[in-house]
Design a protein around this motif. Structure first.
Motif, PDB file in Angstrom:
ATOM      1  N   ASP A 140      -1.343   6.318  -2.447  1.00  0.00           N
ATOM      2  CA  ASP A 140      -2.348   6.956  -1.613  1.00  0.00           C
ATOM      3  C   ASP A 140      -3.653   7.053  -2.384  1.00  0.00           C
ATOM      4  N   HIS A 188      -3.920  -1.959   4.726  1.00  0.00           N
ATOM      5  CA  HIS A 188      -3.509  -0.579   4.505  1.00  0.00           C
ATOM      6  C   HIS A 188      -4.430   0.064   3.467  1.00  0.00           C
ATOM      7  N   PRO A 209       0.036  -2.778  -3.506  1.00  0.00           N
ATOM      8  CA  PRO A 209      -1.207  -2.026  -3.373  1.00  0.00           C
ATOM      9  C   PRO A 209      -1.942  -1.981  -4.691  1.00  0.00           C
ATOM     10  N   THR A 238      -0.700   5.719   4.487  1.00  0.00           N
ATOM     11  CA  THR A 238      -1.880   4.880   4.670  1.00  0.00           C
ATOM     12  C   THR A 238      -2.350   4.898   6.111  1.00  0.00           C
ATOM     13  N   GLU A 286      -3.587   2.052   8.694  1.00  0.00           N
ATOM     14  CA  GLU A 286      -3.361   0.615   8.827  1.00  0.00           C
ATOM     15  C   GLU A 286      -4.312   0.059   9.882  1.00  0.00           C
ATOM     16  N   ALA A 306       0.795  -1.219   0.000  1.00  0.00           N
ATOM     17  CA  ALA A 306       0.000   0.000   0.000  1.00  0.00           C
ATOM     18  C   ALA A 306       0.827   1.267   0.000  1.00  0.00           C
ATOM     19  N   ARG A 318     -11.539  -0.926   3.328  1.00  0.00           N
ATOM     20  CA  ARG A 318     -11.420   0.185   2.384  1.00  0.00           C
ATOM     21  C   ARG A 318     -12.702   1.012   2.356  1.00  0.00           C
ATOM     22  N   GLY A 370      -5.000   3.851   1.406  1.00  0.00           N
ATOM     23  CA  GLY A 370      -4.382   5.142   1.135  1.00  0.00           C
ATOM     24  C   GLY A 370      -5.181   6.318   1.683  1.00  0.00           C
TER      25      GLY A 370
END
Length: 386
Positions: free
Chosen positions: A9, A144, A72, A241, A243, A6, A264, A146
């Motif tokens: 971003d 992770h 990522p 990121t 996390e 990741a 996400r 962004g």
């Protein structure tokens, strides 16, 4: 941290504005294939990892552990493909080394505690904290996502923290330890809390507040460095990121992709709320502790504490509320159909903890549990619990 996890971003693409990259880290246990006991075999396995995968595979804290990290990306299909190749390649490497790879929170079979990896930082941790190293290996999953900048990231942490306990429940995958059913869906979580810097993420006033807390915790002695900030959600010290790191490693790729999609979408929902000026729920720290304890104990089979209200109700009801809460972001990223399908699968076959208990209930042998987890780790479908 394995591989290129990741490093991107928030990204604008032709598919939509400001889509969010996601990357996944997974930690695994190495066990004897005949007994299921954790073994200090990481060096042997690393020697067998093919060169094309070696950049995304790393040692972890104990010599019975090994870690992978996906590149990522925006597309969950690509993340699945990458993790699938890594899992299968690492499972093959483990077999060539004479051991077996398990996506499991902690070792279910009693045996000697493998030593810590010989690394200066780990040596300092052992010297400072002595016997806190947990059991045969404590294996988690870190997602992770962004973010545009650290100040926004801190606001994201405030917005997501009330929803993390139900994600914790979804990822439970370690009911057995030392040959016994612990009574918890995630025994890894209980072992992990031996470390003094493990905790729900506190309410944060600003990025300056976040940095000040890190300095104070290091000065206090409970952390050697920022890498030991083991809050359930934090800003990555290396990448742009957020996390999320509350869960056991998931037994199957279906579980992993489901969690990655929900995380996400949760971060995307937080960014939307921040942009609209909607404040985060300022939940009391001790209620967060209670909610995470209940998640580790019950998983999705029992009750859950809703940190927004403080009320206790069925865990599945709270998970359904989370999905409804993040559905616009699932739609925006094109993940809705996949998440609905994967959630339906969890309703059929249960969490990792439920599947382990179902195998043990059928056979009475922990080695059968080990073999079933190994099968799922390599890419086999989840076991149906009913």
């Amino acid at each position: 941290m394995a591989g290129q996890v990741a490093t991107q971003d928030v990204t604008s693409t032709p598919d939509g504005p400001d889509l969010l990259t996601v990357g996944v880290e997974e930690e695994f246990l190495l066990v004897d294939p005949h007994t299921g006991v954790a073994v200090p075999a990481v060096d042997l396995v690393m020697e067998q990892v093919p060169p094309e995968l070696s950049g995304q595979v790393e040692r972890e804290f104990q010599t019975s552990q090994i870690e992978i990290g996906s590149p990522p990306g925006l597309d969950l299909g690509a993340i699945r493909h990458s993790l699938g190749l890594l899992r299968a390649g690492l499972a093959d490497a483990a077999e060539r080394a004479g051991v077996r790879l398990l996506a499991i929170g902690t070792g279910p079979v009693e045996g000697p505690v493998p030593p810590v990896v010989d690394k200066p930082r780990f040596d300092r941790m052992v010297e400072r904290f002595r016997l806190l190293a947990p059991g045969p290996g404590n294996n988690g999953m870190h997602v992770h996502v962004g973010i545009p900048d650290p100040d926004t990231g801190v606001q994201v942490l405030n917005h997501v923290r009330p929803w993390l306990p139900v994600l914790h429940a979804l990822t439970t995958n370690s009911p057995f330890s030392a040959g016994e059913d612990t009574g918890y869906a995630s025994w890894r979580s209980i072992e992990w809390e031996h470390w003094p810097s493990v905790a729900p993420t506190p309410w944060l006033d600003s990025y300056a507040h976040y940095q000040r807390l890190i300095r104070q915790l290091i000065d206090s002695g409970v952390m050697l460095d920022e890498g030991m900030l083991y809050w359930y959600a934090r800003l990555s010290a290396k990448y742009p990121t957020v996390e999320i790191r509350i869960g056991d490693v998931c037994p199957s790729l279906d579980d992993t992709i489901l969690v990655a999609a929900l995380v996400r979408a949760l971060v995307g929902t937080a960014l939307t709320e921040i942009a609209a000026g909607r404040p985060a729920s300022r939940v009391d720290h001790h209620l967060m502790v209670a909610a995470h304890w209940r998640a580790a104990h019950d998983g999705l089979t029992g009750k859950a504490v809703d940190p927004h209200s403080g009320k206790v109700g069925p865990a599945w009801d709270l998970l359904d509320r989370l999905v409804d809460h993040v559905r616009p972001e699932l739609d925006r990223h094109g993940d809705t159909d996949q998440v609905d399908e994967l959630l339906a699968g969890v309703r059929r076959h249960g969490t990792g903890a439920e599947r382990q208990r179902a195998v043990y209930a059928r056979t009475g042998r922990l080695l059968d549990v080990v073999e079933d987890v190994a099968r799922q780790t390599r890419g086999g479908s989840p076991t149906v619990t009913d």
